[in-house]
Design a protein around this motif. Sequence first.
Motif, mmCIF file in Angstrom:
data_model
loop_
_atom_site.group_PDB
_atom_site.id
_atom_site.type_symbol
_atom_site.label_atom_id
_atom_site.label_comp_id
_atom_site.label_asym_id
_atom_site.label_seq_id
_atom_site.Cartn_x
_atom_site.Cartn_y
_atom_site.Cartn_z
ATOM 1 N N ALA A 56 0.817 -1.216 0.000
ATOM 2 C CA ALA A 56 0.000 0.000 0.000
ATOM 3 C C ALA A 56 0.848 1.263 0.000
ATOM 4 N N ASN A 57 2.047 1.190 0.588
ATOM 5 C CA ASN A 57 2.898 2.376 0.704
ATOM 6 C C ASN A 57 4.358 1.956 0.627
ATOM 7 N N ALA A 58 4.946 2.115 -0.560
ATOM 8 C CA ALA A 58 6.319 1.667 -0.774
ATOM 9 C C ALA A 58 7.330 2.427 0.071
ATOM 10 N N ALA A 59 6.937 3.572 0.611
ATOM 11 C CA ALA A 59 7.847 4.322 1.476
ATOM 12 C C ALA A 59 8.161 3.550 2.751
ATOM 13 N N ASN A 60 7.339 2.552 3.073
ATOM 14 C CA ASN A 60 7.554 1.757 4.286
ATOM 15 C C ASN A 60 8.365 0.486 4.030
ATOM 16 N N ASP A 61 8.867 0.292 2.822
ATOM 17 C CA ASP A 61 9.654 -0.902 2.511
ATOM 18 C C ASP A 61 10.913 -0.955 3.378
ATOM 19 N N VAL A 62 11.288 -2.180 3.759
ATOM 20 C CA VAL A 62 12.444 -2.391 4.636
ATOM 21 C C VAL A 62 13.324 -3.483 4.046
ATOM 22 N N VAL A 63 14.636 -3.271 4.088
ATOM 23 C CA VAL A 63 15.601 -4.317 3.754
ATOM 24 C C VAL A 63 16.470 -4.539 4.986
ATOM 25 N N TYR A 64 16.308 -5.701 5.620
ATOM 26 C CA TYR A 64 17.059 -6.041 6.839
ATOM 27 C C TYR A 64 18.300 -6.839 6.460
ATOM 28 N N SER A 65 19.453 -6.419 6.970
ATOM 29 C CA SER A 65 20.724 -7.021 6.553
ATOM 30 C C SER A 65 21.540 -7.549 7.726
ATOM 31 N N GLY A 66 20.870 -8.105 8.715
ATOM 32 C CA GLY A 66 21.569 -8.554 9.902
ATOM 33 C C GLY A 66 22.183 -9.941 9.813
ATOM 34 N N HIS A 67 21.812 -10.732 8.802
ATOM 35 C CA HIS A 67 22.325 -12.099 8.703
ATOM 36 C C HIS A 67 23.716 -12.128 8.081
ATOM 37 N N VAL A 68 24.529 -13.050 8.543
ATOM 38 C CA VAL A 68 25.860 -13.260 7.977
ATOM 39 C C VAL A 68 25.798 -14.244 6.817
ATOM 40 N N HIS A 69 24.861 -15.182 6.886
ATOM 41 C CA HIS A 69 24.724 -16.228 5.873
ATOM 42 C C HIS A 69 23.466 -15.988 5.037
ATOM 43 N N PRO A 70 23.363 -16.605 3.857
ATOM 44 C CA PRO A 70 22.167 -16.432 3.025
ATOM 45 C C PRO A 70 20.895 -16.797 3.775
ATOM 46 N N THR A 71 19.888 -15.963 3.621
ATOM 47 C CA THR A 71 18.614 -16.186 4.302
ATOM 48 C C THR A 71 17.721 -17.121 3.481
ATOM 49 N N THR A 72 16.790 -17.768 4.162
ATOM 50 C CA THR A 72 15.940 -18.758 3.503
ATOM 51 C C THR A 72 14.446 -18.508 3.704
ATOM 52 N N ALA A 73 14.060 -17.970 4.853
ATOM 53 C CA ALA A 73 12.639 -17.757 5.143
ATOM 54 C C ALA A 73 12.496 -16.710 6.230
ATOM 55 N N ALA A 74 11.356 -16.031 6.242
ATOM 56 C CA ALA A 74 11.088 -15.023 7.276
ATOM 57 C C ALA A 74 9.586 -14.907 7.462
ATOM 58 N N ARG A 75 9.193 -14.675 8.709
ATOM 59 C CA ARG A 75 7.768 -14.540 9.031
ATOM 60 C C ARG A 75 7.583 -13.408 10.039
ATOM 61 N N ILE A 76 6.502 -12.645 9.843
ATOM 62 C CA ILE A 76 6.124 -11.604 10.794
ATOM 63 C C ILE A 76 5.222 -12.219 11.853
ATOM 64 N N SER A 77 5.442 -11.885 13.114
ATOM 65 C CA SER A 77 4.639 -12.441 14.194
ATOM 66 C C SER A 77 3.194 -11.956 14.076
ATOM 67 N N PRO A 78 2.223 -12.731 14.589
ATOM 68 C CA PRO A 78 0.816 -12.297 14.541
ATOM 69 C C PRO A 78 0.593 -10.943 15.190
ATOM 70 N N SER A 79 1.385 -10.606 16.202
ATOM 71 C CA SER A 79 1.250 -9.300 16.850
ATOM 72 C C SER A 79 1.724 -8.174 15.954
ATOM 73 N N GLY A 80 2.571 -8.498 14.980
ATOM 74 C CA GLY A 80 3.120 -7.498 14.088
ATOM 75 C C GLY A 80 4.348 -6.787 14.605
ATOM 76 N N TYR A 81 4.800 -7.136 15.817
ATOM 77 C CA TYR A 81 5.921 -6.421 16.431
ATOM 78 C C TYR A 81 7.285 -7.011 16.077
ATOM 79 N N TYR A 82 7.317 -8.308 15.750
ATOM 80 C CA TYR A 82 8.613 -8.962 15.538
ATOM 81 C C TYR A 82 8.642 -9.736 14.227
#
Length: 616
Positions: free
Chosen positions: A44-70
């Motif tokens: 809905a709003n591309a200004a809110n796009d995020v690229v997280y780069s905390g991993h040292v190794h290639p990432t495989t999957a990610a999920r947002i918690s039901p609460s939306g906080y994590y």
Amino acid sequence: MSSKRIRVYPPNPSTTRGTSTKLGSSGDKIIYAHGKSVVIRDLANAANDVVYSGHVHPTTAARISPSGYYVASADTQGNVRVWDAVGEDQVLKAEYKVLGGKINDLSWDGESKRIIAVGDGREKFGHVFQFDTGSSAGEIVGHAKALNAVAIRQLRPFRAATAGDDGLIVFHTGTPYKYEKTLKAHTNFVHSVAYAGSGAHFVSVGADAKVFLWDGVSGERAAEFVDSGDGAHKGSIYAGAWAPDSKSIVTSSADCTVKLWDVKTRKATTTWTVGSGVEHQQMGNTWTGNGSIVSMSMGGVLNVFDPREGAGPVRMIHGPQKAITSSATSISSSTFFAGSADGRVHSYPVAEIDAAPRCERVSGPGHTNLVSGIASAGTTTWSVGFDDCVRELSVQDGVDAFSNMTYGPTASQPKSVATSTDGHVFVAETGHVEVLRSGQRVCAVDAQYGAISVDVSAGIVAVGGEDAKVHLYNWNSNGTLTEAGLLEGSNKGPVSSLAFAPGGALLAAGDSTGKIVVYDVKERKASISRWTFHNSRIHSLAWTTDGAHVASGSLDTHVYVWSIAKPMRNIAIKNAGPGGVWGVRWVPGADSGAEGKLLSAGADGAVRMWGVVFHV
């Protein structure tokens, strides 16, 4: 001087043939893995796009918690990182080593307290733990091969289903989670399991082209969905997802179709055919909380469907799938071009700073290998690649495409390219410098010193060599290159990037040691030689249109903006591109005066726009 990130243009998910691509969603946001990063796209709003780069190794999957906080994100080495999804800093909450090998999927429970991660471990294939302490919350057993998917019932009583390469689904009760029974229905790999929001059912899909519906509490088989002969699709099914109201299911398949199913009637109500061929195989999907269906094509396109529209995707989201290795800005069209390691080129219209960020793939027969250089002058843009080809990019009716103007194979491997305002193209190659016009070779000179960078201005061609020297040539009106001198002694390593200042009086030269030297071209000597803040190879240099500042991007992940008037002052944009910055370019029309806007791109496939306040 100071800097601030304005926006980010994210990459698209990485895909592997025969493997499900995991997409998740929360509200209008979708989340996925790319390289060593995790991307959150707000539809809905591309200004809110995020690229997280905390991993040292290639990432495989990610999920947002039901609460939306994590967010919980996983990588190829069995690590799970839990980080803050709210705010700009993405603060790390915890990191755990949960498996001995690659994690293929993970899932939160409905209370946002527990996580199950599954994959290819050495001693076990799944692990369930408390997200805040890492303590065990049961055990995941019953499989003999790697697991591909996991789903948790979001309501009490909690249940979990895991599925893998053994063709089995194992049903667990919780909490704590423990083995309940094995469900045998699929005859091949199971790629995906997904629970309905209501908790009444869960769905499984697999390489046998079958879709099964299961009771969400007892684990009993409820139905099989059939639409094509004895299966739901004509090819492997890589993903299934539920509508927010739990009344419909969407499946994505290698047969290049996306199907919408009515759970009550067990019938397919809509079939979208995305295309044909491997590039259009559908590798993953998610159904957002606000009603959009997103399905991932093997070729790198995120297809957005409206379940009320049967004609096809209502939106197609493009983005690089590999590292960005070269870039250029077309001043005439205010377009930023980015070439990537898979041979593709993407365009980013940057004329309207306040408009929604947009990316399009340059269409047509492009490169088949890494794009090593892009250059633009006037109305023409050219690219070179490790496929030993030089290709023209054209803009017609607002559509960016490769034209039929192609030259190749080159005399040796192209490393860099520059264009002049009169339409000539200068290609720096391993052992040569070639000059082209309209796709035809005009002349060539040997470059036994190893040409790796090139730029041209006012009839002077500068070529950076592996010998740590800048070789100057005169470009003559009769179509020949003649040697005009050397710039040497100041650079300490191979000259990896060159950029003439507007007018051609000054030349910036960056080398593999991270040093940048500004040469006076007429006097053939260094005027600034103390820019040594980078500690690794300089990949890109870009001047502002007034010639007052130079931006540099390096393998060390940093971007610096240097002042010609005040050589000891600079702006440091630290960690501007995780994995290395391969391209920096100023936004046309927004790079002079007291402020400027700078684009950077690199190994993580993302393009970032920065606002820069210059020294006064």
